[in-house]
Design a protein around this motif. Structure first.
Motif, mmCIF file in Angstrom:
data_model
loop_
_atom_site.group_PDB
_atom_site.id
_atom_site.type_symbol
_atom_site.label_atom_id
_atom_site.label_comp_id
_atom_site.label_asym_id
_atom_site.label_seq_id
_atom_site.Cartn_x
_atom_site.Cartn_y
_atom_site.Cartn_z
ATOM 1 N N GLY A 50 25.773 63.938 47.541
ATOM 2 C CA GLY A 50 26.507 62.755 47.103
ATOM 3 C C GLY A 50 26.869 61.980 48.354
ATOM 4 O O GLY A 50 27.400 62.550 49.306
ATOM 5 N N SER A 60 28.445 58.302 50.270
ATOM 6 C CA SER A 60 29.316 57.142 50.100
ATOM 7 C C SER A 60 29.504 56.430 51.431
ATOM 8 O O SER A 60 29.619 57.074 52.471
ATOM 9 N N ALA A 80 29.747 61.373 43.429
ATOM 10 C CA ALA A 80 28.295 61.177 43.456
ATOM 11 C C ALA A 80 27.572 62.523 43.485
ATOM 12 O O ALA A 80 26.512 62.682 42.866
ATOM 13 N N THR A 139 27.212 63.822 40.117
ATOM 14 C CA THR A 139 26.157 63.076 39.435
ATOM 15 C C THR A 139 24.795 63.649 39.800
ATOM 16 O O THR A 139 23.937 63.857 38.934
ATOM 17 N N ALA A 141 27.381 56.880 45.818
ATOM 18 C CA ALA A 141 28.619 56.446 45.167
ATOM 19 C C ALA A 141 28.489 54.979 44.793
ATOM 20 O O ALA A 141 27.909 54.184 45.537
#
Length: 124
Positions: A75, A77, A100, A103, A115
């Motif tokens: 993830g 960001s 994220a 996800t 993200a």
């Protein structure tokens, strides 16, 4: 991994992951283990893009010659700059990357998820 291959194999996988992340992230990166099998990679400028940087890390961790396959979900960001202090920026960025990550795992693992940029609330 520990459940199927034992703790020593899990330890080897963690060390290999840390080494591969460190080598792939670049000399200005900070790679740290948060706990368990979770790592954070901080870089001043993810190049060429955040998604390509994250995918480079993901590919670096997986080596087809390994006796036991190591894969990673990432993830990623960019800094959440709507915060007021550097600690809040860091915490917000880490939280966005963590969202994220979930996800990426939910979408099948061994993949990346970025993200979503937060939309600033408009004043009333």
């Amino acid at each position: 991994m520990n459940d199927h291959h034992g703790h020593s194999a899990g330890d080897v996988a963690l060390r290999l992951t840390a080494m591969r992340l460190t080598m792939s992230a670049g000399r200005h990166a900070v790679v740290a283990r948060l706990g368990g099998d979770e790592f954070v990679v901080l870089v001043p400028d993810p190049t060429p893009t955040l998604g390509e940087f994250a995918d480079r890390l993901r590919r670096a961790v997986h080596n087809v010659d390994d006796d036991i396959a190591i894969t990673v979900s990432i993830g990623a960001s960019l800094p959440q700059m709507e915060r007021s202090t550097s600690r809040e920026v860091f915490d917000g960025t880490l939280a966005a990357a963590d969202d994220a990550l979930f996800t990426a795992k939910r979408n099948g693992r061994n993949r990346i998820a970025l993200a979503r940029p937060r939309i600033a609330e408009s004043p009333n």
